[in-house]
Enzyme design. Structure first.
Site, PDB file in Angstrom:
ATOM      1  CE  LYS A 187      -2.191   2.799   3.707  1.00  0.00           C
ATOM      2  NZ  LYS A 187      -1.767   3.839   2.515  1.00  0.00           N
ATOM      3  N   GLY A 240       6.862   4.847   8.743  1.00  0.00           N
ATOM      4  CA  GLY A 240       6.029   5.978   8.960  1.00  0.00           C
ATOM      5  C   GLY A 240       6.397   6.411   9.903  1.00  0.00           C
ATOM      6  CB  SER A 241       4.099   8.579  12.547  1.00  0.00           C
ATOM      7  OG  SER A 241       3.094   7.732  12.040  1.00  0.00           O
ATOM      8  CB  THR A 242       6.735   6.637  16.303  1.00  0.00           C
ATOM      9  OG1 THR A 242       8.477   6.276  16.443  1.00  0.00           O
ATOM     10  CG2 THR A 242       6.932   6.213  17.626  1.00  0.00           C
ATOM     11  N   GLY A 245       3.082   3.381  13.511  1.00  0.00           N
ATOM     12  CA  GLY A 245       4.339   2.039  13.721  1.00  0.00           C
ATOM     13  C   GLY A 245       3.514   0.958  14.862  1.00  0.00           C
ATOM     14  CD  GLU A 262      12.540   3.751   8.028  1.00  0.00           C
ATOM     15  OE1 GLU A 262      13.062   4.689   9.216  1.00  0.00           O
ATOM     16  OE2 GLU A 262      12.913   4.226   6.950  1.00  0.00           O
ATOM     17  CB  CYS A 296      12.834   8.528   9.003  1.00  0.00           C
ATOM     18  SG  CYS A 296      13.937   7.506   7.377  1.00  0.00           S
ATOM     19  CD  GLU A 396       9.928  12.268  12.289  1.00  0.00           C
ATOM     20  OE1 GLU A 396       8.826  11.189  12.442  1.00  0.00           O
ATOM     21  OE2 GLU A 396      11.140  11.674  11.676  1.00  0.00           O
TER      22      GLU A 396
HETATM   23  P1  NAP Z   1       2.169   7.461   8.414  1.00  0.00           P
HETATM   24  O1  NAP Z   1       0.259   7.418   9.625  1.00  0.00           O
HETATM   25  O2  NAP Z   1       2.871   6.615  10.063  1.00  0.00           O
HETATM   26  O3  NAP Z   1       1.860   7.131   7.293  1.00  0.00           O
HETATM   27  C1  NAP Z   1       2.732   5.951   6.770  1.00  0.00           C
HETATM   28  C2  NAP Z   1       2.041   4.668   6.045  1.00  0.00           C
HETATM   29  O4  NAP Z   1       1.154   4.437   7.067  1.00  0.00           O
HETATM   30  C3  NAP Z   1       1.395   5.410   5.066  1.00  0.00           C
HETATM   31  O5  NAP Z   1       0.543   4.619   3.864  1.00  0.00           O
HETATM   32  C4  NAP Z   1      -0.601   5.144   5.500  1.00  0.00           C
HETATM   33  O6  NAP Z   1      -1.276   5.583   5.047  1.00  0.00           O
HETATM   34  C5  NAP Z   1      -0.575   3.974   5.950  1.00  0.00           C
HETATM   35  N1  NAP Z   1      -0.978   4.391   7.886  1.00  0.00           N
HETATM   36  C6  NAP Z   1      -1.725   4.890   8.202  1.00  0.00           C
HETATM   37  N2  NAP Z   1      -2.429   4.743   9.464  1.00  0.00           N
HETATM   38  C7  NAP Z   1      -1.711   3.028   9.389  1.00  0.00           C
HETATM   39  C8  NAP Z   1      -2.710   1.596   9.913  1.00  0.00           C
HETATM   40  N3  NAP Z   1      -3.333   2.336  11.313  1.00  0.00           N
HETATM   41  N4  NAP Z   1      -2.112   0.615   9.626  1.00  0.00           N
HETATM   42  C9  NAP Z   1      -1.387   0.754   8.816  1.00  0.00           C
HETATM   43  N5  NAP Z   1      -1.303   1.614   7.724  1.00  0.00           N
HETATM   44  C10 NAP Z   1      -1.250   2.456   8.260  1.00  0.00           C
HETATM   45  O7  NAP Z   1       2.611   8.787   9.095  1.00  0.00           O
HETATM   46  P2  NAP Z   1       2.214  10.545   8.321  1.00  0.00           P
HETATM   47  O8  NAP Z   1       0.938  10.646   9.414  1.00  0.00           O
HETATM   48  O9  NAP Z   1       1.806   9.936   6.619  1.00  0.00           O
HETATM   49  O10 NAP Z   1       3.289  11.251   8.709  1.00  0.00           O
HETATM   50  C11 NAP Z   1       2.789  11.805   9.999  1.00  0.00           C
HETATM   51  C12 NAP Z   1       4.773  11.706  10.935  1.00  0.00           C
HETATM   52  O11 NAP Z   1       5.432  10.570  10.122  1.00  0.00           O
HETATM   53  C13 NAP Z   1       5.583  12.709   9.719  1.00  0.00           C
HETATM   54  O12 NAP Z   1       5.490  13.837  10.233  1.00  0.00           O
HETATM   55  C14 NAP Z   1       6.705  11.886  10.721  1.00  0.00           C
HETATM   56  O13 NAP Z   1       7.088  12.566  11.433  1.00  0.00           O
HETATM   57  C15 NAP Z   1       6.363  10.237   9.898  1.00  0.00           C
HETATM   58  N6  NAP Z   1       6.793  10.002   8.764  1.00  0.00           N
HETATM   59  C16 NAP Z   1       7.653   9.614   9.074  1.00  0.00           C
HETATM   60  C17 NAP Z   1       8.636   8.751   7.810  1.00  0.00           C
HETATM   61  C18 NAP Z   1       9.613   7.825   7.373  1.00  0.00           C
HETATM   62  O14 NAP Z   1      10.120   8.006   6.824  1.00  0.00           O
HETATM   63  N7  NAP Z   1      10.667   7.673   9.014  1.00  0.00           N
HETATM   64  C19 NAP Z   1       7.954   8.980   6.498  1.00  0.00           C
HETATM   65  C20 NAP Z   1       6.883   9.288   6.880  1.00  0.00           C
HETATM   66  C21 NAP Z   1       6.317  10.052   7.920  1.00  0.00           C
HETATM   67  P3  NAP Z   1      -2.369   7.280   4.600  1.00  0.00           P
HETATM   68  O15 NAP Z   1      -1.076   7.273   3.192  1.00  0.00           O
HETATM   69  O16 NAP Z   1      -3.699   6.489   4.265  1.00  0.00           O
HETATM   70  O17 NAP Z   1      -2.226   7.949   5.952  1.00  0.00           O
END
Ligand code: NAP
Ligand code: MG
Length: 502
Positions: A187, A240-242, A245, A262, A296, A396
């Site tokens: 996804k 993605g986000s902690t 995770g 990650e 990240c 972050e």
């Molecule tokens: P996120 O919510 O962690 O999203 C990352 C991925 O997970 C997206 O594909 C998201 O789908 C999906 N997702 C969301 N909720 C989920 C769930 N309950 N179960 C499974 N998958 C799920 O990150 P974000 O809200 O886009 O970003 C917020 C913060 O995350 C950023 O500000 C940053 O701090 C951190 N982040 C870190 C990284 C990294 O490389 N480590 C990358 C991105 C973000 P959707 O797209 O539909 O939300």
């Protein structure tokens, strides 16, 4: 503008893919629902992308299960050959992918051409070569027995990718999983699905059998959550986000999925008194401002020795203020918009947090306005903070936003570096060899860069400790993550006595 007008305006030769990719075909979602993906330069709609629900994920999982036996039993070198072919196709379609990534994410086109695309091809090529080089062991055990290990693929793996490097992270996730013989349901992030779908098209061209790779764009809380829960998925790999995770870990418990995470980071970038100042200034700017700070591993905490702080900051602020913001499709642009308006607002909200904590904004802290007023832009932002325990130096921000802290002693620098819940990437700038190696050992993080920052290579393990997650992408470690070990015992001595002799 409709989709074909956008395609022409951006100079794309092929149509923009906007459907799910299941069992080798591009299809609409069963519900018919779609989700708009936007151009963050002006927030205009690029495409309505099919939005996967549970039933679509089920179909993808079924297709992946059906494809698994043949894919996992295929000669490893033949799996590799398909990945190598894909790497060539990515290069042949490099300009197309660069433009599409730039349009959907806001990455400057020059970065897409120089980094995102070549790194994506490089990752598939590395793991294409790896497919027939990852092997088990023979182990000296009890006399009369041969013991060896098999490295077996896990089965169907779920992968959830974020929006900050959609193209590159698609390769980081897919390449080792496929090389090891797994099949995939992936996804992409809801706001950046386009290049992942283009990769699906190229995979088909490379000869990837139907069902080996399935792409299900959709909402994290629906499609993503369902992948994490799915009883027929053996592993979930997530970036993605902690906070998300942790939800994934909980969702995975039902069938005890293997989990690889990650997550976020708050990278310390320490500049010692003896550092080469010019190199450190340039390196620190790259560490935080590349990709608008949406990384990240970004060097988001600048930790400066107090004796060089003023000289460093004078140059660093001048550099930050000179970075050219603009339409990411313009080759002159050095910094594009953040990837969504919501995220821009979140980043800007940290300027207020910083001010409330007594921080001093040394550069940026605002959106640029003018021609860029409709986009998701934030100027390169530098904030001097009072204490490394302040929120703004702990959480972050994930934008072009760096906090500045100063230190007197090496011990203090180490305390600051290790003083967050994260542990992903960190850097240090020094000409003292002893100090460099000592800090490399003592810093609590998955990656350390000495006199550089943010280097990545498909051969070098990538991942974190603490709240930055667990597991490693890249290299042989990634192959271990995508396989399980089977230990095989063979009795090779007819004289060995059974336990219950009769
Ligand atoms: P996120 O919510 O962690 O999203 C990352 C991925 O997970 C997206 O594909 C998201 O789908 C999906 N997702 C969301 N909720 C989920 C769930 N309950 N179960 C499974 N998958 C799920 O990150 P974000 O809200 O886009 O970003 C917020 C913060 O995350 C950023 O500000 C940053 O701090 C951190 N982040 C870190 C990284 C990294 O490389 N480590 C990358 C991105 C973000 P959707 O797209 O539909 O939300
Ligand atoms: Mg987009």
């Amino acid at each position: 503008m409709d989709l074909s007008d956008i395609q022409k305006a951006v100079g794309l030769k092929s149509p923009i893919r906007h459907q799910l990719f299941i069992d080798g075909e591009f299809v609409d979602a069963i519900s018919g629902e779609t989700l708009a993906t936007l151009n963050p330069h002006d927030n205009s709609v690029i495409a309505q992308v099919a939005m996967a629900g549970h039933a679509d994920v089920d179909l993808a999982v079924k297709a992946a299960h059906k494809a698994f036996p043949a894919w996992s039993r295929m000669q490893a070198a033949d799996r590799g050959r398909i990945l190598l072919k894909l790497a060539d196709l990515i290069e042949a379609n490099g300009e197309e992918l660069a433009r599409l990534e730039s349009l959907d994410t806001g990455h400057p086109i020059r970065d897409c051409r120089m980094l995102d695309v070549p790194r994506t091809a490089g990752c598939f090529r590395y793991f294409g070569g790896m497919a027939d080089k990852f092997q088990g062991e023979t182990i000296p055990v009890d006399a009369g027995f041969l013991n060896y290990t098999l490295r077996e693929p896990l089965g169907v793996v779920g992968q959830v990718v974020p929006w900050n490097f959609p193209l590159m992270f698609t390769s980081w996730k897919m390449a080792p999983a496929l090389a090891a013989g797994n099949t995939i349901v992936l996804k992409p992030a809801e706001i950046t699905p386009l290049t992942t779908l283009k990769i699906a098209e190229l995979m088909r061209e490379a000869g990837m059998p139907a069902g080996v790779v399935n792409i299900v764009p959709g909402l994290g809380q629906v499609a993503g959550q369902y992948i994490a829960e799915h009883p027929d998925i053996a592993k979930i790999a997530f970036t993605g986000s902690t906070a998300t995770g942790k939800r994934i870990v909980q969702a995975s418990a039902g069938n005890l999925k293997k989990v690889q995470l990650e997550l976020g980071g708050k990278g310390a970038n320490i500049v010692f008194e003896d550092a080469n100042l010019i190199a450190a200034v340039n390196g620190a700017a790259w560490a935080i401002f590349h990709n608008q700070g949406q990384a990240c591993i970004a060097g988001s905490r600048l930790v400066l020795h107090e004796n060089i702080a003023d000289a460093f900051l004078e140059k660093f602020i001048a550099l930050a203020n000179s970075i050219r913001l603009g339409n990411p499709l313009d080759p002159e642009t050095e910094m594009g918009p953040l990837t969504s308006a919501m995220h821009r607002d979140r980043v800007l909200s940290y300027v207020e947090v910083a001010k409330a904590e007594g921080g001093e904004v040394l550069a940026g802290g605002v959106s640029p306005g003018g021609d860029l007023a409709n986009g998701c832009y934030v100027k390169p932002t530098i904030v001097r903070v009072k204490n490394y325990k302040d929120r703004v130096a702990q959480e972050e921000v994930f934008g072009p936003f760096v906090t500045v802290l100063t230190f007197k002693t090496d011990a203090e620098a180490l305390d600051i570096a290790n003083g967050t819940e994260y542990g992903l990437g960190s850097g240090l700038w020094t000409t003292n060899l002893q100090r460099a190696h000592l800090f490399a050992r003592e810093i609590r993080s998955g990656m350390v860069w000495v006199n550089s920052y943010k280097r990545v290579n498909p051969g070098s393990p990538f991942g974190g400790t603490g709240q930055s997650g667990y597991g490693r992408e890249m290299g042989f470690d990634a192959m271990r993550e995508y396989t399980q070990v089977k230990s095989v015992w063979v009795n090779i001595d007819a004289q060995i006595k059974p336990h219950y002799p009769r």
